[in-house]
Design a protein around this motif. Structure first.
Motif, PDB file in Angstrom:
ATOM      1  N   UNK A 239       1.123   5.118   7.625  1.00  0.00           N
ATOM      2  CA  UNK A 239       2.209   4.679   6.728  1.00  0.00           C
ATOM      3  C   UNK A 239       2.846   5.831   5.941  1.00  0.00           C
ATOM      4  N   UNK A 240       2.122   6.935   5.826  1.00  0.00           N
ATOM      5  CA  UNK A 240       2.667   8.057   5.057  1.00  0.00           C
ATOM      6  C   UNK A 240       3.459   9.020   5.932  1.00  0.00           C
ATOM      7  N   UNK A 241       3.392   8.792   7.302  1.00  0.00           N
ATOM      8  CA  UNK A 241       4.078   9.692   8.222  1.00  0.00           C
ATOM      9  C   UNK A 241       4.962   8.946   9.204  1.00  0.00           C
ATOM     10  N   UNK A 255       5.237  13.173   0.236  1.00  0.00           N
ATOM     11  CA  UNK A 255       4.810  12.393  -0.931  1.00  0.00           C
ATOM     12  C   UNK A 255       5.340  10.988  -0.742  1.00  0.00           C
ATOM     13  N   UNK A 256       4.453   9.993  -0.844  1.00  0.00           N
ATOM     14  CA  UNK A 256       4.842   8.626  -0.516  1.00  0.00           C
ATOM     15  C   UNK A 256       4.281   7.656  -1.536  1.00  0.00           C
ATOM     16  N   UNK A 257       4.992   6.513  -1.604  1.00  0.00           N
ATOM     17  CA  UNK A 257       4.530   5.395  -2.427  1.00  0.00           C
ATOM     18  C   UNK A 257       4.503   4.174  -1.515  1.00  0.00           C
ATOM     19  N   UNK A 258       3.327   3.614  -1.264  1.00  0.00           N
ATOM     20  CA  UNK A 258       3.163   2.479  -0.358  1.00  0.00           C
ATOM     21  C   UNK A 258       2.547   1.321  -1.133  1.00  0.00           C
ATOM     22  N   UNK A 259       3.196   0.168  -0.995  1.00  0.00           N
ATOM     23  CA  UNK A 259       2.633  -1.058  -1.558  1.00  0.00           C
ATOM     24  C   UNK A 259       2.050  -1.857  -0.398  1.00  0.00           C
ATOM     25  N   UNK A 276      -5.068  -2.795  -0.930  1.00  0.00           N
ATOM     26  CA  UNK A 276      -4.225  -3.746  -1.651  1.00  0.00           C
ATOM     27  C   UNK A 276      -3.572  -3.017  -2.806  1.00  0.00           C
ATOM     28  N   UNK A 277      -2.387  -3.453  -3.110  1.00  0.00           N
ATOM     29  CA  UNK A 277      -1.701  -2.857  -4.239  1.00  0.00           C
ATOM     30  C   UNK A 277      -0.939  -1.606  -3.859  1.00  0.00           C
ATOM     31  N   UNK A 278      -0.425  -0.936  -4.871  1.00  0.00           N
ATOM     32  CA  UNK A 278       0.427   0.228  -4.679  1.00  0.00           C
ATOM     33  C   UNK A 278      -0.420   1.496  -4.682  1.00  0.00           C
ATOM     34  N   UNK A 279      -0.082   2.421  -3.748  1.00  0.00           N
ATOM     35  CA  UNK A 279      -0.795   3.693  -3.664  1.00  0.00           C
ATOM     36  C   UNK A 279       0.223   4.842  -3.674  1.00  0.00           C
ATOM     37  N   UNK A 280      -0.075   5.822  -4.485  1.00  0.00           N
ATOM     38  CA  UNK A 280       0.716   7.057  -4.512  1.00  0.00           C
ATOM     39  C   UNK A 280      -0.084   8.103  -3.745  1.00  0.00           C
ATOM     40  N   UNK A 281       0.561   8.700  -2.756  1.00  0.00           N
ATOM     41  CA  UNK A 281      -0.190   9.591  -1.874  1.00  0.00           C
ATOM     42  C   UNK A 281       0.672  10.803  -1.530  1.00  0.00           C
ATOM     43  N   UNK A 282       0.023  11.999  -1.546  1.00  0.00           N
ATOM     44  CA  UNK A 282       0.685  13.214  -1.090  1.00  0.00           C
ATOM     45  C   UNK A 282      -0.196  13.854  -0.022  1.00  0.00           C
ATOM     46  N   UNK A 283       0.451  14.449   0.978  1.00  0.00           N
ATOM     47  CA  UNK A 283      -0.298  14.975   2.117  1.00  0.00           C
ATOM     48  C   UNK A 283       0.430  16.158   2.730  1.00  0.00           C
ATOM     49  N   UNK A 284      -0.332  16.889   3.560  1.00  0.00           N
ATOM     50  CA  UNK A 284       0.208  17.996   4.342  1.00  0.00           C
ATOM     51  C   UNK A 284      -0.250  17.811   5.786  1.00  0.00           C
ATOM     52  N   UNK A 285       0.705  17.834   6.729  1.00  0.00           N
ATOM     53  CA  UNK A 285       0.402  17.672   8.152  1.00  0.00           C
ATOM     54  C   UNK A 285       0.723  18.976   8.865  1.00  0.00           C
ATOM     55  N   UNK A 286      -0.257  19.505   9.551  1.00  0.00           N
ATOM     56  CA  UNK A 286      -0.113  20.786  10.241  1.00  0.00           C
ATOM     57  C   UNK A 286      -0.459  20.608  11.724  1.00  0.00           C
ATOM     58  N   UNK A 301      -4.172  16.889   5.578  1.00  0.00           N
ATOM     59  CA  UNK A 301      -4.913  16.987   4.303  1.00  0.00           C
ATOM     60  C   UNK A 301      -4.105  16.260   3.244  1.00  0.00           C
ATOM     61  N   UNK A 302      -4.718  15.354   2.586  1.00  0.00           N
ATOM     62  CA  UNK A 302      -3.994  14.586   1.576  1.00  0.00           C
ATOM     63  C   UNK A 302      -4.909  14.116   0.463  1.00  0.00           C
ATOM     64  N   UNK A 303      -4.296  13.487  -0.497  1.00  0.00           N
ATOM     65  CA  UNK A 303      -5.091  12.956  -1.614  1.00  0.00           C
ATOM     66  C   UNK A 303      -4.361  11.783  -2.234  1.00  0.00           C
ATOM     67  N   UNK A 304      -5.148  10.874  -2.698  1.00  0.00           N
ATOM     68  CA  UNK A 304      -4.646   9.700  -3.393  1.00  0.00           C
ATOM     69  C   UNK A 304      -4.385  10.094  -4.842  1.00  0.00           C
ATOM     70  N   UNK A 305      -3.123  10.100  -5.209  1.00  0.00           N
ATOM     71  CA  UNK A 305      -2.757  10.526  -6.577  1.00  0.00           C
ATOM     72  C   UNK A 305      -2.382   9.329  -7.439  1.00  0.00           C
ATOM     73  N   UNK A 306      -2.832   8.144  -7.001  1.00  0.00           N
ATOM     74  CA  UNK A 306      -2.495   6.938  -7.766  1.00  0.00           C
ATOM     75  C   UNK A 306      -3.020   7.028  -9.196  1.00  0.00           C
ATOM     76  N   UNK A 307      -4.282   7.431  -9.312  1.00  0.00           N
ATOM     77  CA  UNK A 307      -4.878   7.540 -10.647  1.00  0.00           C
ATOM     78  C   UNK A 307      -4.162   8.590 -11.485  1.00  0.00           C
ATOM     79  N   UNK A 308      -3.780   9.693 -10.805  1.00  0.00           N
ATOM     80  CA  UNK A 308      -3.098  10.763 -11.527  1.00  0.00           C
ATOM     81  C   UNK A 308      -1.725  10.303 -12.013  1.00  0.00           C
TER      82      UNK A 308
END
Length: 696
Positions: A239-241, A255-259, A276-286, A301-308
């Motif tokens: 979903x992020x790519x 950088x993506x926002x997926x509900x 479930x719910x909304x997720x804020x995610x940033x990633x790098x695809x190589x 390589x990515x990380x869930x930045x929802x909490x941040x």
């Protein structure tokens, strides 16, 4: 016979002459050898001196090279003068700095730490020290870093350190390299920490083949092996790519926002994922390619930045709240500053380490700074010792509050000296040590002036009360006797009496009335003296012209059998005195001598010496007994025959007047041999003209 003797002596004489010639030759040879040796050693000394200078020069050149190569600099600290002396590269004096000028070259805090080390070495608590200093520069690019080694190079006669050597090395480049290394380590550390982010690997077909535990936590994957085994998670369905072209994919950051509630792909809505719910995610695809350029797979390589992100939102709300609180604090500070300004109160701080006293009219800034010496000089002389004591207590870090009211040399708009009240408390660090003193300074001038006026009015009231009490006490003590006599003889006129006695009655009434009047006058005058209501008006008076007249007035009732003598050794003696009260003293003393002398003589004389006017009254009267003489200046004193001296207040009045004039009075008396009184009054003489002869 004589010829044979002469011939026999000839060989001895020849030998003596020959020996004498050899001695001269030997002496000359020794002299020449000595001269040669001296020249040789002189030349050798010069060569050695040149060689020594050459060696010293080479050593200085080496020292200069070492100092220059190592970016070092030498300077001395003189303990006696507390001055800093910089040296050249070869150890010669370059420039001398006082402590203030030298401290301006470095950061203030770093210099204070180095100065503390210097004091420790001077006081023998350590022998060497090392300090790090930063230069004092406005531009950050011009800041230099130095490492200073301190050691003792000379001692005084008591064995204490007299001079310290500072070897200053420029370590700016080393510090910069160290900072760059630290920054590089931070980058590497950041890269290293990326192993804690989500890591996913897709093969060349875009199928998920590996995933780390962190990614499982981000996507709520309970069973990592099952997800990898099913091979349902494709790169194109990520979903992020999903908006990227996989065939032409290059290194990409997203950088993506997926509900996931609204996401259509059922794979990401299974119970295995539980997203479930909304997720804020940033990633790098190589994309990963081999040496031939063929695609081998994709690394994500990515990380869930929802909490941040949510934390950022919360932080933003906190910032808004903080801004509101800050506005409230600013309003509070404004109100405090307004209260300080209206109430004429200042905030004060004293720092024992720097010995500085700070005064400010508001919380935001410091308006004035004072040194200890300036603080002491601002106080009036009588309060300087108090200020010094307060500063000394704070320097010794007393834990007690400081409360003092000080009179200063500063004057307000009305020209009054300002009084300041200081109320300060110690401020302590986390360890309970006093670091500074904080408090308030309040202008107490109006209150002090009010208290002064109140004290003046109180004193006036007390003087009035004292006058009344003194009058009543003195009057009630002795006024009854003549008053009773007057009343008694007046009543005799109403009783049966002989007309011939009326003359006696009238004389007694007149005599006691005069006594009563004199007593009342003396009581009133003494009451004014007791209340300090007598004002002395000094003027230039020719004492030679007035002395005799005052004596004659005091002798107005002298007996014809008494000879009066006045010794006046001056034609003119102009002195600066109060003529009225000085004349009153002379008249009362002369009157006392008349009351004690029935025959014989009374002599009055005076003299001016060394800024003092001295006069004496001597009589040949009946004198004063030994018991009464020590108490003769007390009020209403009676002699052994219970007789008063005049009204009983004459000598007390004389004593008080002389004392208030700054003079002295002495009296010497002996029964049946007379009395002598000496009076000394300090005064300045304007004109002194003595008589050539003293006529008695």
């Amino acid at each position: 016979m004589n010829q044979h003797m002469i011939l026999a002596a000839m060989p001895d004489m020849v030998m003596q002459a020959f020996n004498a010639e050899h001695i001269v030759v030997y002496v000359m040879a020794a002299f020449l050898i000595s001269v040669f040796v001296l020249l040789f050693y002189n030349r050798l000394y010069i060569l050695l001196e040149q060689d020594t200078k050459s060696q010293i020069q080479r050593l200085n050149e080496r020292l200069a090279l070492v100092l220059k190569t190592g970016n070092r600099r030498l300077w001395l600290y003189d303990v006696a003068s507390r001055h800093y002396i910089t040296l050249t590269d070869i150890g010669e004096y370059d420039q001398e700095y006082n402590p203030v000028t030298f401290s301006e070259l470095y950061d203030r805090d770093d210099f204070e730490l180095m100065r503390k080390d210097i004091f420790d070495i001077c006081e023998g608590r350590r022998t060497t020290s090392s300090a790090e200093l930063k230069s004092n520069a406005k531009d950050k690019d011009d800041i230099r870093y130095y490492e200073v080694k301190l050691s003792v190079v000379s001692h005084d006669q008591q064995g204490k350190a007299a001079r310290l050597l500072g070897i200053q090395q420029d370590v700016t480049e080393e510090r910069m390299r160290q900072r760059n290394v630290n920054q590089l380590l931070i980058r590497y550390h950041t890269v290293f920490n990326t192993s804690l982010v989500d890591m996913l690997y897709y093969d060349s077909n875009g199928v998920l083949t590996d995933i780390n535990e962190k990614a499982c936590q981000s996507f709520n994957i309970p069973n990592r092996a099952m997800v990898l085994q099913e091979q349902q998670f494709l790169l194109k369905n990520n979903p992020f790519l999903n908006n990227l072209e996989v065939a032409t994919l290059e290194n990409t950051r997203t950088s993506s926002i997926i509900d996931f509630k609204d996401y259509q792909d059922e794979i990401y809505r299974t119970k295995e994922l539980g997203l479930a719910g909304k997720m804020y995610y940033e990633s790098t695809i190589n994309p990963i390619r081999n040496e031939e350029g063929e695609l081998e797979g994709f690394y994500m390589a990515g990380r869930n930045i929802t909490e941040m992100v949510e934390s950022y939102h919360r932080q933003k709300e906190s910032i808004n709240m903080l801004r509101k609180v800050n506005d409230d604090i600013q309003n509070y500070i404004t109100n405090i500053n307004y209260a300080l300004r209206v109430s004429d109160v200042r905030l004060v701080n004293y720092h024992p380490k720097s010995y500085t006293f700070e005064v400010s009219g508001n919380i935001s800034e410091t308006q004035l700074k004072f040194s200890q010496l300036r603080c002491i000089r601002l106080a009036t002389p009588r309060f300087r010792r108090v200020v010094s004591s307060v500063l000394n207590r704070m320097d010794h870090l007393t834990s007690r509050p400081i409360v003092e009211t000080i009179e200063t040399e500063i004057r307000d708009k009305k020209g009054r000296q300002i009084w300041l009240m200081f109320n300060m408390v110690p401020m302590k660090d986390a360890d309970g040590h006093v670091v500074r003193y904080f408090g308030l300074c309040r202008n107490m001038t109006d209150m002090v002036e009010t208290e002064r006026r109140l004290a003046v009015e109180t004193k006036k009231a007390q003087e009035t009360e004292l006058l009344k009490q003194s009058f009543l006490t003195n009057m009630s003590y002795e006024i009854r006797t003549p008053l009773n006599t007057v009343v008694g003889f007046a009543e005799l006129f109403e009783s049966e009496h002989d007309e011939a006695d009326e003359t006696v009655f009238v004389e007694e009434i007149k005599r006691n009335s005069n006594t009563l009047l004199a007593l009342v006058n003396d009581i009133l005058f003494l009451s004014r003296i007791d209340a300090n209501m007598i004002e002395y008006n000094k003027a230039d008076v020719d004492f030679a012209m007035i002395f005799e007249s005052h004596c004659q007035m005091g002798w107005s009732s002298v007996s014809p059998e008494v000879k009066t003598i006045i010794e006046n050794p001056y034609n003119h003696l102009v002195v600066h005195v109060d003529q009225e009260y000085l004349g009153k003293i002379i008249e009362k003393l002369c009157s006392q001598s008349v009351s004690h002398t029935e025959k014989g003589f009374i002599r009055a004389k005076y003299e001016y010496r060394h800024g003092e006017l001295t006069f004496s009254i001597e009589d040949s009267g009946r004198g004063i007994d030994e018991q009464t003489l020590p108490r003769v200046f007390d009020r209403f004193v009676r002699n052994k025959n219970e007789e008063l001296c005049g009204t009983g207040l004459d000598l007390p009045i004389v004593k008080e007047l002389i004392t208030q004039m700054g003079g002295t009075i002495e009296i010497q008396s002996e029964i049946d041999k007379g009395t002598t009184v000496w009076v000394t009054i300090p005064c300045k003489a304007k004109t002194i003209e003595k008589k050539r002869e003293i006529i008695i």
